[in-house]
Design a protein around this motif. Structure first.
Motif, PDB file in Angstrom:
ATOM      1  N   VAL A  65       0.875  -1.176   0.000  1.00  0.00           N
ATOM      2  CA  VAL A  65       0.000   0.000   0.000  1.00  0.00           C
ATOM      3  C   VAL A  65       0.910   1.223   0.000  1.00  0.00           C
ATOM      4  O   VAL A  65       1.809   1.333   0.828  1.00  0.00           O
ATOM      5  N   VAL A  66       0.704   2.109  -0.977  1.00  0.00           N
ATOM      6  CA  VAL A  66       1.546   3.300  -1.098  1.00  0.00           C
ATOM      7  C   VAL A  66       0.676   4.521  -0.790  1.00  0.00           C
ATOM      8  O   VAL A  66      -0.304   4.787  -1.495  1.00  0.00           O
ATOM      9  N   LEU A  67       1.026   5.224   0.284  1.00  0.00           N
ATOM     10  CA  LEU A  67       0.232   6.388   0.706  1.00  0.00           C
ATOM     11  C   LEU A  67       0.569   7.586  -0.160  1.00  0.00           C
ATOM     12  O   LEU A  67       1.687   8.111  -0.091  1.00  0.00           O
ATOM     13  N   VAL A  68      -0.387   8.003  -0.977  1.00  0.00           N
ATOM     14  CA  VAL A  68      -0.135   9.152  -1.857  1.00  0.00           C
ATOM     15  C   VAL A  68      -1.299  10.136  -1.818  1.00  0.00           C
ATOM     16  O   VAL A  68      -1.495  10.891  -2.766  1.00  0.00           O
ATOM     17  N   GLY A  69      -2.028  10.151  -0.697  1.00  0.00           N
ATOM     18  CA  GLY A  69      -3.259  10.945  -0.680  1.00  0.00           C
ATOM     19  C   GLY A  69      -3.184  12.254   0.066  1.00  0.00           C
ATOM     20  O   GLY A  69      -4.193  12.945   0.191  1.00  0.00           O
ATOM     21  N   GLY A  70      -2.014  12.624   0.589  1.00  0.00           N
ATOM     22  CA  GLY A  70      -1.916  13.860   1.379  1.00  0.00           C
ATOM     23  C   GLY A  70      -1.982  15.101   0.500  1.00  0.00           C
ATOM     24  O   GLY A  70      -1.861  15.029  -0.733  1.00  0.00           O
ATOM     25  N   GLU A 107     -12.995  10.691   1.923  1.00  0.00           N
ATOM     26  CA  GLU A 107     -12.537  11.870   2.674  1.00  0.00           C
ATOM     27  C   GLU A 107     -11.167  11.509   3.234  1.00  0.00           C
ATOM     28  O   GLU A 107     -10.837  10.322   3.335  1.00  0.00           O
ATOM     29  N   PRO A 108     -10.330  12.505   3.601  1.00  0.00           N
ATOM     30  CA  PRO A 108      -8.999  12.156   4.113  1.00  0.00           C
ATOM     31  C   PRO A 108      -9.115  11.336   5.403  1.00  0.00           C
ATOM     32  O   PRO A 108      -9.772  11.754   6.355  1.00  0.00           O
ATOM     33  N   GLY A 149     -12.768   2.388  11.778  1.00  0.00           N
ATOM     34  CA  GLY A 149     -13.179   2.546  10.379  1.00  0.00           C
ATOM     35  C   GLY A 149     -14.049   3.760  10.149  1.00  0.00           C
ATOM     36  O   GLY A 149     -14.346   4.121   9.018  1.00  0.00           O
ATOM     37  N   ASP A 150     -14.445   4.434  11.234  1.00  0.00           N
ATOM     38  CA  ASP A 150     -15.469   5.480  11.090  1.00  0.00           C
ATOM     39  C   ASP A 150     -14.934   6.907  11.250  1.00  0.00           C
ATOM     40  O   ASP A 150     -15.682   7.858  11.306  1.00  0.00           O
ATOM     41  N   ARG A 151     -13.597   7.046  11.355  1.00  0.00           N
ATOM     42  CA  ARG A 151     -13.029   8.402  11.493  1.00  0.00           C
ATOM     43  C   ARG A 151     -11.567   8.364  11.061  1.00  0.00           C
ATOM     44  O   ARG A 151     -10.970   7.290  10.997  1.00  0.00           O
ATOM     45  N   PRO A 152     -10.966   9.536  10.753  1.00  0.00           N
ATOM     46  CA  PRO A 152      -9.537   9.528  10.422  1.00  0.00           C
ATOM     47  C   PRO A 152      -8.718   9.009  11.595  1.00  0.00           C
ATOM     48  O   PRO A 152      -9.075   9.227  12.746  1.00  0.00           O
ATOM     49  N   ALA A 153      -7.644   8.282  11.298  1.00  0.00           N
ATOM     50  CA  ALA A 153      -6.776   7.760  12.364  1.00  0.00           C
ATOM     51  C   ALA A 153      -5.337   7.762  11.866  1.00  0.00           C
ATOM     52  O   ALA A 153      -5.070   7.465  10.699  1.00  0.00           O
ATOM     53  N   SER A 154      -4.424   8.092  12.764  1.00  0.00           N
ATOM     54  CA  SER A 154      -3.004   8.191  12.414  1.00  0.00           C
ATOM     55  C   SER A 154      -2.268   6.932  12.850  1.00  0.00           C
ATOM     56  O   SER A 154      -2.331   6.557  14.024  1.00  0.00           O
TER      57      SER A 154
END
Ligand code: GDD
Ligand code: MG
Length: 297
Positions: A4-9, A81-82, A187-192
């Motif tokens: 998985v490559v994170l490219v969404g910022g 959404e982010p 699964g229901d909110r942004p998480a770091s």
């Protein structure tokens, strides 16, 4: 193995360049940043890259319409959404149907970290996640890690003030993750992953790390974006379509396609992005010149 490559910022630290392009589609020497990242994954045996997309997903889909990038199959997972780093990894892994142990990487890290060593260490330890570490001078803009002799992570602190950093070994932005990590991510909110998941795994004794001191750059700030180009070019790189006057002096710099550099100009430790111009007799040093911009005397 899948990665998985994170490219969404949003790439905010590279604005204004990232107002028009997502960070990983910005050029680094001769190709978009993502091709350096995915190319290095391909060299290490990754066969499918799951792109975790958020900001400007259209730019990736337009660049790789066949769903392949430097010989690697792409899967596009577009967030509604982010979701931040952990949420994004969980969303993408679920969308792509990832079932087995997988790799996750920050899409702005270009490095020669031996993933095979990371994967081997993960197979041999009892952790749910094994993360790559690299040493840096100033750890304050990274995740800082302390680990024991057996590789178990004893402390993980994201972006501590410089004087409070417990070590100079940082999270290099490359992880081996068991699918068992995914249910720990809400699964229901942004998480770091850095601020929630890793500290939670440390508490359980399930986070391990492998250290390696090699080529490593997170190209996400202007200074690092510049440094990455000069390091990868290994000196000066001039695109064949650039028009450089014979009397111009170009030192340790990257000159991209359709750039014009006038007579007597001096360009040092700089990157001239496509279609930019440095006029005759102008002098620049340690600069990134935006596409289509013109530097006057
Ligand atoms: N899909 C998605 N969704 N991607 C995201 C999101 C999101 O909400 N937020 C960030 N990303 C992507 C970025 O595009 C980038 O590729 C990656 O996640 C990491 O985000 P950055 O914004 O570049 O993080 P950083 O550089 O401040 O810190 C991270 O990288 C360091 C190493 O390079 C952290 O992982 C640090 O702990 C680490 O040391
Ligand atoms: Mg980064």
């Amino acid at each position: 193995m899948d990665a998985v490559v994170l490219v969404g910022g949003f790439g905010t630290r590279l604005r204004p360049l990232t107002l028009t392009h997502p960070k990983q589609m910005l050029p680094v020497v001769d190709r978009p940043m993502i091709e350096h990242v995915v190319g290095r994954l391909e060299q290490q045996g990754i066969t499918r890259a799951v792109l975790s997309l958020g900001y400007r997903p259209d730019a990736f889909e337009a660049a790789y319409p066949e769903g392949r990038c430097v010989g690697v199959e792409l899967f596009y997972a577009v967030e509604p959404e982010p979701l931040d780093t952990a949420g994004a990894i969980a969303f993408a892994a679920r969308k792509a149907g990832v079932q087995d142990t997988f790799i996750a990487v920050n899409g702005d890290v270009i490095s020669d970290f031996p993933l095979v060593e990371l994967i081997d260490a993960h197979r041999g330890n009892p952790g749910a996640a094994t993360i790559a570490l690299t040493p840096v001078e100033d750890p304050s803009r990274y995740g800082v890690v302390v680990c024991g002799a057996d590789g178990r992570v004893e402390a993980y602190v994201e972006k501590p003030p410089a004087h409070e950093a417990p070590s100079r070994w940082i999270n290099a932005g490359m992880y081996v993750l068991d699918p068992a990590v995914l249910p720990l991510i809400p699964g229901d909110r942004p998480a770091s992953i850095e601020r929630e998941t890793f500290p939670a795994l440390v508490q359980k004794g399930l986070l391990y790390a492998v250290a390696h001191d090699g080529f490593w750059i997170d190209a996400g700030t202007p200074a690092a974006y510049l440094e990455a180009q000069i390091a990868l070019a290994g000196g000066t790189h001039i695109h064949p379509t650039a028009e450089v006057a014979p009397s111009a002096r170009i030192a340790n710099s990257v000159v991209m396609d359709h750039v014009a550099v006038g007579a007597g100009a001096q360009v040092e430790d700089s990157v001239l992005l496509p279609h930019s111009t440095v006029q005759a007799n102008a002098e620049i040093k340690r600069a990134i010149v935006s596409p289509d911009h013109r530097i006057n005397v």
